[in-house]
Design an enzyme around this catalytic site. Structure first.
Site, PDB file in Angstrom:
ATOM      1  N   GLN A   1       0.864  -1.176   0.000  1.00 19.97           N
ATOM      2  CA  GLN A   1       0.000   0.000   0.000  1.00 19.97           C
ATOM      3  C   GLN A   1       0.901   1.226   0.000  1.00 19.97           C
ATOM      4  OE1 GLN A   1      -3.687  -0.386   0.011  1.00 19.97           O
ATOM      5  NE2 GLN A   1      -2.798  -2.304  -0.767  1.00 19.97           N
TER       6      GLN A   1
ATOM      7  N   ALA B   1     -11.612   2.996   4.303  1.00 21.52           N
ATOM      8  CA  ALA B   1     -10.710   2.115   3.559  1.00 21.52           C
ATOM      9  C   ALA B   1      -9.812   2.911   2.600  1.00 21.52           C
ATOM     10  CB  ALA B   1     -11.521   1.081   2.793  1.00 21.52           C
ATOM     11  N   HIS B   2      -8.937   2.206   1.916  1.00 17.25           N
ATOM     12  CA  HIS B   2      -7.956   2.886   1.053  1.00 17.25           C
ATOM     13  C   HIS B   2      -8.623   3.593  -0.119  1.00 17.25           C
ATOM     14  CE1 HIS B   2      -7.016  -1.291  -0.956  1.00 17.25           C
ATOM     15  NE2 HIS B   2      -8.282  -1.005  -1.008  1.00 17.25           N
ATOM     16  N   ASN B   3      -8.054   4.763  -0.441  1.00 15.43           N
ATOM     17  CA  ASN B   3      -8.474   5.551  -1.599  1.00 15.43           C
ATOM     18  C   ASN B   3      -9.855   6.157  -1.480  1.00 15.43           C
ATOM     19  OD1 ASN B   3      -6.572   3.162  -2.798  1.00 15.43           O
ATOM     20  ND2 ASN B   3      -6.156   5.154  -3.677  1.00 15.43           N
TER      21      ASN B   3
END
Lengths: 340, 340, 340
Positions: free
Chosen positions: C196, C237-239
């Site tokens: 990540q 969460a990511h993004n």
């Protein structure tokens, strides 16, 4: 890290079509990639991005491999290739081995020279770190617990007494492993605490997300099998078993003694009741309540998609009268039958 | 710890039938128990396990007491007996009293000689630990807070300024007590923070789970009454009141100023909206949304059990047309009435 | 802090009607307020409290301003006035600037003299604290991260490497910012971790609740825009991107790459699926599942209010047969059409 495409192709297991001497030093997304980067394409819907990409190479499936303005690395599963390329080009810098002077290590704990113990860690009596274990700042390793080779606790992770953790496990910050299970016996109106005597046992290659909590077993152990991946803010109650390679998105809650199979995919916010079984290869979509054992592999759901509030209120009002409706219809049918 | 059955019977309040001199040193589950262990049986469905158990004694209700191959400890509530036996046979080892050298204690804080303060704790100004309090590693005790006698904070617990905690309270790792409530006043499009001036006040014999969060009140206090038990990853907003002996499973969220009665049982993943009342002796089953005050004691639900995904999608499609259906049926009825 | 009503009126932007010399030193709720305190009234339903209040002054809207037994501070938004009054009368005591001797600061980190670094903090290589930053006990600031002016991390906050945080941001205890996103590529039955590589970027005036987790991006960044307020136990969460001034109540979960607009209000326990868009000025009520992009501003819901358990079970039984019902009705209609 800079690699030639020749080297990279070997590392990721792809067939190279293009100039083997070209070098890349980073991954990028296909639409924003520039010279020196490697991108990937796995979805035919984004094929138009391939023609215009600025990447030096693209990892791509055989079907999509034509028409690239650059080298291509062809393999059946480009997403896997991307994962491997990112690992190869962006390796994590391992801190120097050694124990920070502010950490408190019990004299009976075993910490090998290859381990990294960051600042303000606590390692209690008879705990064992295996080779290459890495503890970030502020981790607590309870008495008699064991952390397997090359596992990494990022920061502020709490491992309670007796927990057994396998190899190459990654635990994100704030996770708590081995807290007491929620066990109380009723004594009239009050509750008597039941000592939680089991452990948490975690296999190899497991990942556990930030602030996720996994309770120790009451008598037997709570078990997370090898290869399982748990996202953030998941609650795993006592005596739960999660099978190998099962993945769970954030905010899942699993009640006591539930058995989840292997290779399952559990969506975000799913609730799983206690004392039931979810078989292998089950997918549960987001915010579903699993209240009984599921009969077999497949996809299960009970999530309700958002509606405009007014429509939803109308639907609800009707839903709460659905029993009346069924009864009226049955009545009318029997009256109609009488007429016939 | 090893106890004779005579001693154990007294400790758990059971009537012993069998050899009073037999000794046991551990609890076990009835189907895996071996010599030297004590098991329990409370569910008639598992009575077959009694005949074949390897335990040295079984705690059992009067109805199920016959047919054991070993001594029985007879009492009305065998599960309670088991809790007491487990406490008697598996007492927690209390660490030696004293303050670890790495902890930082404000000169104006009060820490009695009987307290245990583990490594890397911080105790701020005017905080008070009462007799026998035990802080595991990495706990933070905010200014002017008070921790009652024999309470135990397992590890990495944060107690914010002014929090009042009763006696024999157990707080699992990562819990945060007294964080700011979520209070903001709209100022056009932006939000102005409202200082959170209340406290968290927790009674005696409360248990709070891992990574659970309890916010301080805005003006008045957030209150958890004596005997309440909260599982992991629960969110308690500002000015909530939770009544005595109420138990809550993991992942419950309670919005601001909700009043939960005493002796309630709140299932996992339940959401309780703000400014409402849940009366005493209410059970709410898992993943239910309590959006209004509940009228009285009883069991409440709105959880949707998982369905095979295809069936569920068909149900959803119909549900979203339920209003049309009601209207069509009403139309048809009025047309039928016209015909009659 | 004690202020004259004259001073207070200026500070909060209200028109004073009454004795400008009267002094107040605290805020209170209108029904329990006593001499020396200032209360507020914004809801006409509680107007009866105005006549009987013991407060020295009440902040009130023009419509409700008559009939007070004390001075009134008149402004269009009394709740905002209350927020400002509480800030003015109850300012937080800032600890003395300086770095506690137990904290571990990398030689390449930048900590200005105006910063407060409490006990047992860790600040890694090349991290930057700007002017006036305040770290409570036990915070971890990862390598190359930056904390903007006057931001405050209350206690035990983990900021992972590379995170960028704006000015005047408040982060409650236990929050984790910048943990790895949940990214794994399937490799047969097992999962390969995807490094990540993105960051978390947080704007100005953001508040983040206790034990909330925000994952770093996979390739691009996870972004929280200025003025957003996140309550406790939220998973981002990511993004994900969260727009400016959006507020989210506790226990919300947001899956990867979801884009949430500005000025949204997201209720407690809401789940938002990945790769979708929630436009500006959307309200989502509690425990709703947002599974697709929403078409425009407005209120959206899918929460199911609690029902008595027996009624709910009957409703469920019917709901699971709703498809049959629709089909029977369609059949009957076609038979009726045949008869006509």
């Amino acid at each position: 890290v800079s690699l030639s495409l020749k080297e990279l192709a070997v590392r990721i297991g792809a067939e190279l079509r293009g100039d083997a001497a070209v070098r890349v030093d980073r991954v990028a997304s296909i639409d924003t990639a520039s010279q020196g980067s490697v991108a990937f394409l796995s979805d035919a819907r984004y094929k138009h991005n391939l023609q215009s990409t600025g990447a030096s190479a693209v990892i791509v499936s055989p079907e999509l491999a034509s028409g690239a303005p650059c080298a291509v690395l062809v393999m059946a599963n480009p997403y896997l290739g991307y994962a491997r390329a990112a690992q190869a080009l962006h390796p994590r810098l391992r801190p120097e081995a050694g124990v920070h002077s502010t950490s408190v290590i019990d004299a009976t704990a075993r910490v090998p020279p290859s381990a990294v113990v960051g600042p303000h860690c606590v390692i209690e009596a008879e705990a064992v770190l295996e080779k290459g274990v890495e503890l970030g700042p502020g981790c607590v390793i309870g008495a008699r617990s064991r952390i397997g080779e090359d596992s990494r606790l990022v920061a502020r992770v709490t491992i309670c007494a007796g927990t057994q953790i396998g190899r190459r496990v990654v635990i994100q910050p704030g996770a708590v492993i081995g807290s007491d299970g929620f066990g109380f016996a009723p004594d009239g109106d009050r509750w008597e605490k039941i000592p939680q005597l089991g452990r948490v046992v975690i296999g190899d290659d497991v990942e556990i997300g930030a602030n996720t909590t996994i309770d120790r077993g009451a008598l037997q152990d709570t078990v997370i099998e090898s290869g399982a991946k748990l996202d953030n803010l998941i609650q795993v109650a006592h005596n739960v078993r999660i099978g190998s390679n099962t993945v769970m998105a954030g905010c899942v809650g699993i009640a006591g003694s539930a058995k989840i199979g292997s290779n399952c995919m559990i969506g975000g916010g799913v609730g799983i009741a206690g004392h039931l079984e979810v078989p292998d290869r089950v997918t549960v979509t987001g915010m579903t309540l699993v209240s009984k054992s599921l009969p077999g592999p497949g996809v299960y759901s009970s999530g309700l998609p958002a509606q405009p509030n007014k429509s939803w209120n109308r639907i609800l009002a009707r839903l709460f009268k659905i029993d009346d409706l069924f009864r009226k219809i049955a009545d009318r049918r029997s009256r109609a039958d009488d007429k016939d």
